[in-house]
Design a protein around this motif. Structure first.
Motif, short mmCIF file in Angstrom:
data_model
loop_
_atom_site.label_atom_id
_atom_site.label_comp_id
_atom_site.label_asym_id
_atom_site.label_seq_id
_atom_site.Cartn_x
_atom_site.Cartn_y
_atom_site.Cartn_z
N THR A 182 26.57 -15.15 -1.71
CA THR A 182 25.24 -14.98 -1.17
C THR A 182 24.84 -13.53 -1.38
N ARG A 183 23.57 -13.24 -1.20
CA ARG A 183 23.10 -11.86 -1.27
C ARG A 183 22.70 -11.40 0.13
N VAL A 184 23.24 -10.28 0.55
CA VAL A 184 22.80 -9.65 1.78
C VAL A 184 21.78 -8.58 1.37
N GLN A 185 20.52 -8.78 1.76
CA GLN A 185 19.44 -7.95 1.23
C GLN A 185 18.74 -7.15 2.31
N ARG A 186 18.22 -6.00 1.90
CA ARG A 186 17.44 -5.12 2.78
C ARG A 186 16.01 -5.64 2.85
N TYR A 187 15.61 -6.11 4.03
CA TYR A 187 14.30 -6.73 4.22
C TYR A 187 13.19 -5.82 3.69
N SER A 188 12.21 -6.43 3.00
CA SER A 188 11.16 -5.64 2.35
C SER A 188 9.79 -5.88 2.98
N LYS A 189 8.94 -4.87 2.86
CA LYS A 189 7.55 -4.95 3.32
C LYS A 189 6.64 -4.42 2.22
N LEU A 190 5.42 -4.97 2.15
CA LEU A 190 4.47 -4.56 1.13
C LEU A 190 3.05 -4.61 1.71
N THR A 191 2.31 -3.53 1.58
CA THR A 191 0.94 -3.46 2.10
C THR A 191 -0.05 -3.27 0.96
N VAL A 192 -1.35 -3.52 1.26
CA VAL A 192 -2.40 -3.31 0.27
C VAL A 192 -3.69 -2.96 0.99
N ASN A 193 -4.49 -2.12 0.35
CA ASN A 193 -5.83 -1.80 0.85
C ASN A 193 -6.73 -1.53 -0.35
N ALA A 194 -7.79 -2.33 -0.48
CA ALA A 194 -8.75 -2.16 -1.57
C ALA A 194 -10.05 -1.60 -1.01
N SER A 195 -10.57 -0.56 -1.63
CA SER A 195 -11.79 0.08 -1.13
C SER A 195 -12.58 0.68 -2.30
N PRO A 196 -13.89 0.90 -2.13
CA PRO A 196 -14.66 0.71 -0.90
C PRO A 196 -15.00 -0.77 -0.68
N GLU A 197 -15.43 -1.08 0.51
CA GLU A 197 -15.85 -2.42 0.90
C GLU A 197 -17.14 -2.32 1.72
N PRO A 198 -18.27 -2.91 1.28
CA PRO A 198 -18.46 -3.61 -0.01
C PRO A 198 -18.58 -2.62 -1.16
N VAL A 199 -18.69 -3.17 -2.38
CA VAL A 199 -18.81 -2.33 -3.57
C VAL A 199 -19.78 -3.00 -4.55
N ARG A 200 -20.48 -2.17 -5.30
CA ARG A 200 -21.41 -2.72 -6.30
C ARG A 200 -20.65 -3.16 -7.56
N LYS A 201 -21.13 -4.21 -8.17
CA LYS A 201 -20.51 -4.72 -9.39
C LYS A 201 -20.51 -3.63 -10.46
N GLY A 202 -19.38 -3.48 -11.13
CA GLY A 202 -19.22 -2.47 -12.18
C GLY A 202 -18.69 -1.15 -11.68
N LYS A 203 -18.65 -0.96 -10.37
CA LYS A 203 -18.11 0.27 -9.81
C LYS A 203 -16.58 0.18 -9.71
N THR A 204 -15.97 1.32 -9.38
CA THR A 204 -14.51 1.40 -9.32
C THR A 204 -13.98 1.03 -7.93
N ILE A 205 -12.96 0.20 -7.93
CA ILE A 205 -12.22 -0.14 -6.71
C ILE A 205 -10.85 0.53 -6.78
N THR A 206 -10.48 1.23 -5.73
CA THR A 206 -9.15 1.84 -5.65
C THR A 206 -8.28 0.97 -4.75
N VAL A 207 -7.12 0.60 -5.29
CA VAL A 207 -6.21 -0.28 -4.54
C VAL A 207 -4.92 0.51 -4.25
N THR A 208 -4.65 0.72 -2.96
CA THR A 208 -3.46 1.45 -2.55
C THR A 208 -2.53 0.52 -1.76
N GLY A 209 -1.34 0.96 -1.55
CA GLY A 209 -0.37 0.18 -0.79
C GLY A 209 0.96 0.90 -0.72
N LYS A 210 1.94 0.21 -0.16
CA LYS A 210 3.28 0.80 -0.08
C LYS A 210 4.33 -0.30 -0.08
#
Length: 290
Positions: A182-210
């Motif tokens: 079996t594998r004994v594994q270190r539990y993982s977490k993952l986050t995300v945040n996309a901004s700005p919200e709302p945004v105009r079509k064709g503009k840039t969205i920045t997506v961050t997380g950890k």
């Protein structure tokens, strides 16, 4: 009563809680396998069972097979984690697996069978049901207590399965390893945040997380560095995510990239996992494109 087996990081010597060393062996150190058997007996024996001694132990002639365990055990930093194991116990006709002076249980170990780096047992002995005069179907748990220092970060990865059976009256026991993995594994977490919200079509969205995972030595979550993580998008009204690009987590596990806004939908990061760390997907973050 429960059993623990941990490793002293500097010396590599095994320290077994509630270890019983027979008086007859006071001038002769028990072998590792004898120590493990004695510790198992001390943890699971009751006042109605005779004291267990391995001073003149003989093999009970028991073998184990059909060892089944989850492919991975995901362990965080605080909560007890329990996984169930089933196996077949084959014995001589004179052995009663339901006798008061008999116990058996599964365990997992890391490293070699004779001198493992670490072992993990269960709080309780296994329960067995006779399937013939010489075989029994057994079920027991492996219990992990990360908050009690049972694991080092280096212990994440592949472990092997084993099982033990012992007689408290005679001090005889059987111990068998390499029954499964079996594998004994270190539990993982993952986050995300996309901004700005709302945004105009064709503009840039920045997506961050950890991306982070359990650090068993510090008792918290630390960034998982230099790992491939996929940025995915699910259009509003759809149930399917599509991968837009793959980026790497930085030296602190942080993630950041940009995309062009095209339509309403959800952004998420997705991590495929490694031997030491399980796969994880962030919860989608909705962006309204106007």
């Amino acid at each position: 009563m429960r059993i623990r087996a941990t490793v002293a990081a500097v010396t590599g010597a095994l320290a077994l809680s509630a270890l019983v060393v027979p008086a007859a062996q006071a001038d002769e150190a028990p072998t590792f396998r004898e120590s493990a058997a004695a510790a198992f007996a001390s943890a699971h024996g009751t006042s109605g069972k005779a004291a267990f001694s391995t001073s003149e132990a003989a093999d009970l002639g028991i073998t184990f097979s059909n060892f089944k365990i989850a492919p991975a055990i995901k362990v965080g930093t605080t909560n007890q984690v329990t996984t169930t194991v089933t196996y077949t116990l084959t014995h001589g006709g004179e052995i009663d697996v339901n006798a008061e002076d008999f116990d058996t249980g599964p365990y997992i170990y890391r490293g070699s069978f004779d001198t493992p780096d670490n072992m993990l047992f269960g709080v309780y002995a296994a329960t067995c049901t006779d399937t013939s005069a010489t075989t029994a179907s057994c079920k027991g748990d492996i219990d992990v207590f990360p908050a009690e220092g049972e694991l080092l970060n280096a212990h994440a990865g592949t472990w092997k399965g084993g099982a033990i059976a012992l007689n408290y009256t005679t001090g005889d026991y059987s111990d068998q390893g390499n029954l499964g993995t079996t594998r004994v594994q270190r539990y993982s977490k993952l986050t995300v945040n996309a901004s700005p919200e709302p945004v105009r079509k064709g503009k840039t969205i920045t997506v961050t997380g950890k991306l982070s995972r359990a650090n068993w030595e510090t008792g918290d979550y630390r960034g998982y560095t230099n790992q491939d993580v996929k940025l995915q998008f699910r259009k509003a009204g759809s149930s399917t995510y599509t991968t837009l690009k793959t980026i790497k987590s930085n030296s602190t596990g942080n993630l950041s990239t940009t995309v062009t806004a095209s339509s309403d939908g959800y952004f998420r990061y997705a991590f495929a996992g490694t031997t030491t760390t399980p796969a994880v997907n962030a919860k989608g973050d909705f962006v309204d494109v106007q």
